[in-house]
Design a protein around this motif. Structure first.
Motif, short mmCIF file in Angstrom:
data_model
loop_
_atom_site.label_atom_id
_atom_site.label_comp_id
_atom_site.label_asym_id
_atom_site.label_seq_id
_atom_site.Cartn_x
_atom_site.Cartn_y
_atom_site.Cartn_z
N ALA A 167 0.83 -1.21 0.00
CA ALA A 167 0.00 0.00 0.00
C ALA A 167 0.86 1.26 0.00
O ALA A 167 0.59 2.20 -0.77
CB ALA A 167 -0.93 -0.01 1.21
N ILE A 168 1.88 1.28 0.83
CA ILE A 168 2.76 2.45 0.89
C ILE A 168 3.50 2.62 -0.44
O ILE A 168 3.65 3.73 -0.95
CB ILE A 168 3.75 2.35 2.07
N GLY A 169 3.92 1.50 -1.01
CA GLY A 169 4.62 1.56 -2.30
C GLY A 169 3.74 2.13 -3.40
O GLY A 169 4.17 2.96 -4.19
N LYS A 170 2.48 1.70 -3.44
CA LYS A 170 1.56 2.22 -4.45
C LYS A 170 1.31 3.71 -4.24
O LYS A 170 1.23 4.48 -5.20
CB LYS A 170 0.23 1.45 -4.41
N ALA A 171 1.20 4.12 -2.97
CA ALA A 171 1.00 5.54 -2.68
C ALA A 171 2.21 6.36 -3.13
O ALA A 171 2.06 7.42 -3.73
CB ALA A 171 0.74 5.73 -1.19
N GLU B 194 11.14 4.31 -5.82
CA GLU B 194 11.12 3.79 -4.46
C GLU B 194 9.79 3.08 -4.18
O GLU B 194 9.76 2.04 -3.52
CB GLU B 194 11.30 4.93 -3.45
N GLY B 195 8.71 3.67 -4.68
CA GLY B 195 7.40 3.06 -4.49
C GLY B 195 7.29 1.71 -5.16
O GLY B 195 6.74 0.76 -4.60
N VAL C 260 2.27 9.47 -5.81
CA VAL C 260 2.81 10.79 -5.49
C VAL C 260 3.97 11.12 -6.43
O VAL C 260 4.09 12.24 -6.91
CB VAL C 260 3.24 10.87 -4.00
N GLY C 261 4.80 10.12 -6.69
CA GLY C 261 5.93 10.34 -7.59
C GLY C 261 5.48 10.72 -8.99
O GLY C 261 6.04 11.62 -9.62
#
Length: 71
Positions: free
Chosen positions: A15-19, A35-36, A23-24
């Protein structure tokens, strides 16, 4: 670490990676998007590890139950 903990960490990292990827993309940051992607892949790996641990545990429990029936 147990299978549930691996799955929780994996889901969180996905989830954090997709977010981060979103954002990127929105900000034009290739670094953040990269990074995501890495974090999402890490999360998928953690989920797979949790699934493998659970499958192993289930297999051992099933074998033990079958052995106990024969006693």
């Amino acid at each position: 670490m147990g299978s549930t903990a691996d799955k929780i960490k994996g889901t969180t990292n996905e989830a954090i990676g997709k977010a981060k990827q979103g954002v990127g993309r929105a900000t034009g940051s290739d670094r953040l998007e990269g990074e995501g992607t890495i974090q999402e892949i890490k999360g998928k790996g953690q989920n797979a590890l949790g699934d493998a641990k659970q499958a192993t545990k289930d297999g051992v429990n099933n074998a033990a139950a079958a052995a106990n029936k024969k006693l």
